[in-house]
Design a protein around this motif. Structure first.
Motif, PDB file in Angstrom:
ATOM      1  N   TYR A 118       0.861  -1.054  -0.231  1.00  0.00           N
ATOM      2  CA  TYR A 118       0.043   0.044  -0.072  1.00  0.00           C
ATOM      3  C   TYR A 118       1.001   1.199  -0.032  1.00  0.00           C
TER       4      TYR A 118
ATOM      5  N   PHE B 217      -8.993   3.455  -2.888  1.00  0.00           N
ATOM      6  CA  PHE B 217      -7.997   2.419  -3.003  1.00  0.00           C
ATOM      7  C   PHE B 217      -8.160   1.926  -4.620  1.00  0.00           C
TER       8      PHE B 217
ATOM      9  N   VAL C  77      -8.307  -5.178   0.594  1.00  0.00           N
ATOM     10  CA  VAL C  77      -8.244  -3.916   1.467  1.00  0.00           C
ATOM     11  C   VAL C  77      -9.211  -4.402   2.850  1.00  0.00           C
TER      12      VAL C  77
END
Lengths: 292, 117
Positions: free
Chosen positions: B42, B57, B67
């Motif tokens: 990430y 995301f 996630v």
């Protein structure tokens, strides 16, 4: 021990390369002995739903694999799919996979990979739950061999974990077997520390391996890493299988795991299936690429 | 699906999850931050936002990722290559999240009380 000492990559040939898993280490190949034993086929990591340049047609390569298995002159006693049937655990992906796998002539056994249980295992179980395996893991006897089908992808935060309940089951199950009975174990993630930096290990696998040490001949077959790696630890022979969808880099040869792009003309030479014959205490494995 | 989603977001998410990689990417709602997932990381390992903020995301890897909050308060489920997912953080606190497919991928989002208007 250096990693090179126990990691061996096995090359493909069009008709498959066979190596012996007999206790003597002698090479053996050929048709199943007439005096009993059993033959089966392992396929793995079909990733139905994947559609990227590494393989834009995972349905086609699975169909080709199934066609090759169905064309075997002697049909295997069963075909085991060692997980990652789907790419994203979507019900529609399971529907497609189930439809395709339903065209196999031989009986089918499916265990989940981590891609089959993203968020929930409901869709996997809806497609492939067995009445004799309510929690996913189970054992059975067939052809003089004791088989264990395990699940090491159910932990929420750790891939490669069996959990206490399953470990207790394995220990109790194996305690009831004779030392001379050939044992075959299936699980998605390798049960030993094949390459922990990429998560290619089962955190609590050592308890299973400890319970397997007293047997004369043990074969552990896994998927997950999309390539053939064999490893021997005492009486236990390990072999990971090729994918039917796309290859991954050899351990440590790239910054990260994941789909590996090979020239389109070479893709079928790194995908395929595995046939296994077990007679007495000798297991013979042959890996068959979809193309030489 | 999270109760925190509005109907519009739910519809957007449904579109995101059902389209293939080659389909047109649905329009994203304005977000205060975008976390890119690249090379099994990430790209914002620690991020602070305010209550009510929306975070996007994006999976830039060839491999699928998720996630997923360790307290299970949010979960993108499987994000394919180029897949996007948005979440609105409605409760202050520290949220650790990881990828369910590659649990060694970890990051944190701190949600502060609502920003003064």
């Amino acid at each position: 021990m250096k990693r090179d000492d126990f990691l061996k990559h096995v090359a493909w040939t069009g008709t498959g390369i066979a190596w012996s898993l007999s206790g003597t280490g002698l090479f053996s190949a050929g048709a199943l002995a007439a005096d009993g034993g059993i033959s089966f086929v392992q396929i793995s990591d079909s990733h139905i739903g994947f559609s990227h340049p590494e393989n834009p047609d995972v349905i086609g390569t699975l169909q080709q694999t199934i066609g090759a298995i169905n064309a075997m002159p002697v049909q295997p006693s069963f075909v085991v799919h060692t997980g990652d049937v789907t790419h994203l655990a979507k019900p529609a992906q399971f529907d497609t996979a189930k439809q395709l796998l339903g065209t196999l002539k031989a009986p089918l056994i499916v265990l989940p990979g981590e891609h089959d249980v993203i968020g929930t295992s409901d869709a996997f179980f809806a497609a492939f739950r067995r009445s004799d395996a309510p929690q996913g893991w189970f054992s059975w006897d067939q052809g003089g061999v004791h088989f264990l089908s395990l699940v090491n992808v159910f932990n929420f935060e750790i891939d490669g974990k069996l959990g206490t309940e399953q470990l207790d089951f394995v220990e109790k199950d194996l305690a009831a077997q004779k030392k001379s009975t050939p044992i075959v174990v299936f699980a998605h993630v390798p049960l030993y520390a094949l390459f922990p930096p990429w998560g290619w290990t089962t955190e609590d696998g050592s308890r299973v391996l400890a319970a397997l040490r007293r047997f004369n001949a043990v074969t552990v077959l896994n998927g997950h890493i999309h390539q053939i790696v064999q490893h021997t630890d005492g009486n236990i022979r390990f072999a990971t299988a090729a994918s039917t969808a796309y290859p991954q880099p050899a351990p440590g040869t790239a910054d990260k795991p994941g789909p590996l792009k090979v020239p389109s003309s070479k893709l079928l030479s790194v995908l395929g299936y595995r046939s296994v014959e077990i007679a007495r205490n000798a297991a013979t494995i042959a890996d068959h690429a979809l193309q030489a | 699906m999270s109760r925190l989603f509005t109907g519009l977001q739910a519809a957007l998410l449904a579109v995101t999850l059902t389209t293939g990689a080659n389909a047109a990417v649905p329009p994203l709602l304005p977000a205060v931050a975008t976390v890119h997932i690249k090379d099994f990381k990430y790209n914002l390992p620690a991020l602070a936002v305010h209550m009510g903020d929306r975070v996007t995301f994006v999976n830039d890897d060839d491999e699928a990722h998720t996630v997923t909050a360790t307290d299970k308060s949010f979960d993108s489920e499987g994000l394919d290559t180029a897949g996007t997912w948005q979440h609105v953080f409605t409760k202050p606190g520290t949220y650790h999240y990881f990828c369910e497919l590659h649990p060694y991928m970890k990051a944190t989002i701190v949600v502060l009380p609502a920003a003064a208007k």
